[in-house]
Design a protein around this motif. Structure first.
Motif, PDB file in Angstrom:
ATOM      1  N   ASP A 268       6.672  71.642  91.140  1.00 10.07           N
ATOM      2  CA  ASP A 268       7.521  72.143  90.051  1.00 10.07           C
ATOM      3  C   ASP A 268       7.164  71.506  88.718  1.00 10.07           C
ATOM      4  OD1 ASP A 268       8.957  73.836  91.702  1.00 10.07           O
ATOM      5  OD2 ASP A 268      10.500  72.348  92.148  1.00 10.07           O
ATOM      6  N   GLU A 275       5.429  79.677  82.107  1.00  7.10           N
ATOM      7  CA  GLU A 275       6.623  78.942  81.692  1.00  7.10           C
ATOM      8  C   GLU A 275       6.643  78.708  80.185  1.00  7.10           C
ATOM      9  OE1 GLU A 275       7.935  75.985  85.091  1.00  7.10           O
ATOM     10  OE2 GLU A 275       5.767  75.861  84.828  1.00  7.10           O
ATOM     11  N   ASN A 298       4.806  78.516  95.528  1.00  9.56           N
ATOM     12  CA  ASN A 298       5.453  78.119  94.270  1.00  9.56           C
ATOM     13  C   ASN A 298       4.710  78.602  93.031  1.00  9.56           C
ATOM     14  OD1 ASN A 298       7.817  76.971  93.304  1.00  9.56           O
ATOM     15  ND2 ASN A 298       6.870  74.996  92.891  1.00  9.56           N
ATOM     16  N   GLN A 301       6.739  80.410  89.212  1.00  7.83           N
ATOM     17  CA  GLN A 301       7.376  79.682  88.123  1.00  7.83           C
ATOM     18  C   GLN A 301       7.126  80.382  86.782  1.00  7.83           C
ATOM     19  OE1 GLN A 301       6.517  75.333  88.297  1.00  7.83           O
ATOM     20  NE2 GLN A 301       5.433  75.791  90.199  1.00  7.83           N
TER      21      GLN A 301
END
Length: 736
Positions: A268, A275, A298, A301
């Motif tokens: 993360d 982002e 993941n 994001q």
């Protein structure tokens, strides 16, 4: 001895035990990986339960045979038959799952040692003992209703009913590409362009006409190149998808972003280009077409819309059901008995992905947007294209050639594979031509920034192997990089210095008027290009001035003027000579000295670079690549025209532990300069290159993220990796 009792209770135990195992697996995957639907628990309860029936029946037969040979059971006989049936349905599958997880997470895809396998067997054996002791007590006590009448069948039907309700009430998938996000253009981004990043999986740079491919195979891509900037020496930081995409999106080396093994996910804390843009008010969409870069690892994001263009499933399967081990067995049986030559069994074709892209553009035309389109052609399996080969009118058809079926192709197959691959590229180019035509018809093309690249290349026996993810030679990491800017800025520019994937995110963010994070390793490529173009323009202007002044002086001194020549242009840098000067028309020592100086300067500006200069022109940027895949651990540094490669000892691909190449004189990397008697500018630089590679990796590690291991990779993910050739052998048992 009661044969009927053993068979009935064994079958009942297999039904319920299998259902509970399948339900547990389904819930486990949903909790750890998530899914856009809740069909898996229902599917698992039914499928695993039905598979457990014959396994439980077999347990009943085995128990009956035991009683014939030894002695009949008298105490808790029904409970023992029931639990034995459950054990037959549970233990083998559990053992397989455990060895798979241990191999991927603990041993990073290398062979599991015998001691670890023994530990797994011991653990499963202990569980079997527990089932046959504690389980027997429970079934003979508080759970005795399972042995009576429809107890086991009724319990299974109850599980089916509950999971069916969950499946119906659960989510049916996320928002589609045509979803209006309701975003407007931020005031600070009014002059910024919309940006489209097209990532073509497995596309070698030399497969494009603009990079030298013969026969005009890619007119659409070449047209984009002509409208923009071509980076002739662009490199990825890994030769497989997940690690490469992670560097592309995060502007970090694999050592830094840590998503470099099949068991790892993006942490993360790693800040992605999506982002940064999302926080700046940009509407973002990622059209994902490869399981390696999905939400399971993941990669979701920072995206307003994150659409996995998942392959099609058989037998009413869904994305969540494909995570189930036994579903893949059914899938494999379907493929073997019925067969499938459809692209959509592996990925969604370019026209589908690009159609979704246009849907997004139309629905969000009032926003400032950033879109990623991931196209899987020409990734294997390579599909024939009859309309290109003159064998038919179908776009796609015939027997495909893939890594899953041909892990180690014969060297004689290289030409056939390369032909299939080239046709995949030609086919893809036609789909991109359709996209460009649509963008132009809607007056969107000219103002759009388009970036085209690939995550890695493909090998066709250039170094004795095939596919990708196994070396860091240029055929696997030299990728195309085309950047078309709005309004044709820098159109037709070709850049000779090295560009890297870590430079792509800063280039996009800067073009959209935002600041790149300090954690990013790359830099804005357009700033470098603008500097070079300005320097080239200044150089061209100076050369023209020198040529004019030299011509004028030569005319004055009558040194190199022959009859019939056109009069030279007027000099620009010479002092005027007064007409009354008695020396007018006669060359002076000062004139001759000035002429010599101008000629020397012109020669210096127009002389071709020498051998050392050709190497040093590449020193502006270090291109580092890394690999940690299936027991092959590699790192490389490409700088100053030299390339240094290091490999772990005994790697299964057989890459030498140390390799050095002169990539200017030997772009194919066939002459190893580590051998005795080697010569050239790169020889003797080994110590320097080793130190620079260490420094680059150490610096990346210092600012690196904490590795996140995806220790619970679902069977869905495993089998899709198998279908694309990333996994082979025992890992793919039960897959298609």
């Amino acid at each position: 001895m009661n044969v009927a009792r053993n068979l009935i209770q064994g079958t009942a135990g297999g039904l319920l035990g299998g259902a509970l195992l399948g339900l547990s697996e389904a819930v486990f995957h949903l909790v750890t990986s998530g899914a856009p639907d809740l069909v898996a628990p229902l599917y698992a309860t039914v499928l695993y339960g039905l598979v457990g029936l014959p396994l439980g029946f077999g347990a009943g037969l085995a128990l009956t045979a035991y009683e014939r040979v030894r002695y009949p059971l008298r105490r808790r006989a029904a409970a023992r038959a029931f639990c034995l049936g459950g054990s037959f349905a549970v233990l083998p599958v559990l053992a397989y799952v455990l060895q798979y997880v241990v191999k991927k997470v603990v041993f990073l895809e290398q062979a599991v040692p015998a001691s670890a396998l023994a530990g797994i067997v011991l653990g499963v054996a202990i569980l079997g003992v527990v089932l046959m002791t504690l389980g027997v007590r429970l079934v003979n006590g508080p759970l005795s209703f399972l042995l009576k009448g429809p107890g086991a069948l009724g319990s299974w039907l109850l599980l089916v009913a509950v999971t069916a309700v969950a499946a119906v009430a659960g989510p049916g998938g996320g928002a589609g590409a045509s979803t209006p996000l309701g975003k407007s253009v931020p005031a600070g981004l009014a002059d910024a362009p919309n940006v489209l990043l097209i990532v073509v999986d497995t596309l070698r740079a030399d497969a494009l006409g603009t990079y030298g491919a013969e026969g005009d195979p890619t007119p659409a891509l070449d047209a984009i190149a002509a409208d923009g900037i071509v980076f002739e020496q662009a490199f990825s930081h890994a030769s497989w998808t997940r690690a490469s995409f992670a560097s592309l999106f995060s502007s970090r080396l694999p050592t830094s972003h840590t998503a470099s093994t099949k068991a790892s996910s993006l942490p993360d804390e790693v800040e992605l280009v999506s982002e940064v843009l999302q926080e700046g008010g940009v509407a973002t969409i990622d059209l994902v077409n490869n399981i390696n870069v999905t939400a399971s690892f993941n990669f979701d994001q920072g995206w307003d819309l994150f659409l996995y263009e998942k392959p099609d499933f058989v037998f009413w399967g869904t994305e969540s059901t494909f995570a189930l081990t036994l579903y893949k067995v059914v899938h494999k049986l379907h493929e073997r008995l019925i067969g499938s030559h459809e692209v959509t069994r592996f990925y969604q074709p370019a026209e589908v992905v690009l159609g979704h892209l246009l849907d997004f553009v139309h629905a969000n035309s009032g926003a400032r947007w950033f879109a990623v389109a991931h196209l899987m052609e020409p990734h294997d399996p390579y599909f024939p294209h009859p309309y290109l080969q003159g064998t038919g009118s179908a776009e796609v058809g015939g027997e495909h050639y893939g890594r899953a079926e041909h892990e180690a192709p014969a060297l004689g197959d290289a030409a056939h594979m390369a032909t299939l691959y080239a046709d995949e590229v030609r086919h893809l180019d036609r789909k991109l031509a359709d996209l460009v035509a649509a963008l132009k018809a809607e007056d969107r093309y000219d103002d759009l920034m388009i970036v085209v690249t690939s995550d890695h290349g493909e090998e066709f026996a250039e170094h004795g192997g095939f596919w990708h993810g196994t070396t860091l030679y240029d055929e696997q990491i030299h990728v195309p990089l085309l950047v078309k800017l709005p309004e044709g800025r820098f159109a037709g520019t070709r850049v000779g210095w090295q560009a890297r994937h870590v430079d792509v995110a800063p280039t996009i963010v800067t073009a959209m008027g935002l600041d790149a994070p300090g954690s990013w390793a790359g830099s804005d490529l357009i700033t470098w290009v603008a500097r070079d173009v300005a320097a080239a323009d200044a150089k061209a202007e100076r050369i023209a001035t020198l040529q004019a002044d030299i011509a004028a002086l030569e005319a004055l001194t009558q040194l190199e003027v022959s009859e019939g020549e056109e009069p030279p242009p007027e000099p620009t840098d010479l002092p005027e000579v007064p007409p009354e000067d008695p020396a007018a028309g006669a060359p002076t020592d000062e004139d001759l000295a000035t002429l010599a100086e101008l000629r020397a300067e012109l020669d210096a500006l127009t002389a071709p670079p020498g051998e050392l200069a050709a190497h040093e022109r590449l020193t502006q940027r270090e291109a580092v690549a890394e690999q940690d895949l299936e027991g092959v651990v590699l790192s490389s540094l490409r700088v100053g025209g030299c390339k240094w490669i290091e490999a772990n000892a005994g790697n299964k691909r057989g890459v030498p532990e140390q390799d050095l190449f002169d990539v200017v004189a030997d772009p194919g990397e066939h002459t190893r300069l580590t051998e005795a008697g080697a010569s050239g500018p790169c020889v003797g630089r080994q110590a320097e290159l080793v130190e620079r590679l260490r420094e680059a990796l150490d610096e990346a590690a210092e600012g690196g993220a904490t590795r996140v291991e995806k220790g619970t990779m679902s069977d869905d993910e495993k089998c899709q990796l198998c279908a694309l050739g990333y996994l082979t052998g025992p890992d793919c048992e039960g897959c298609r």
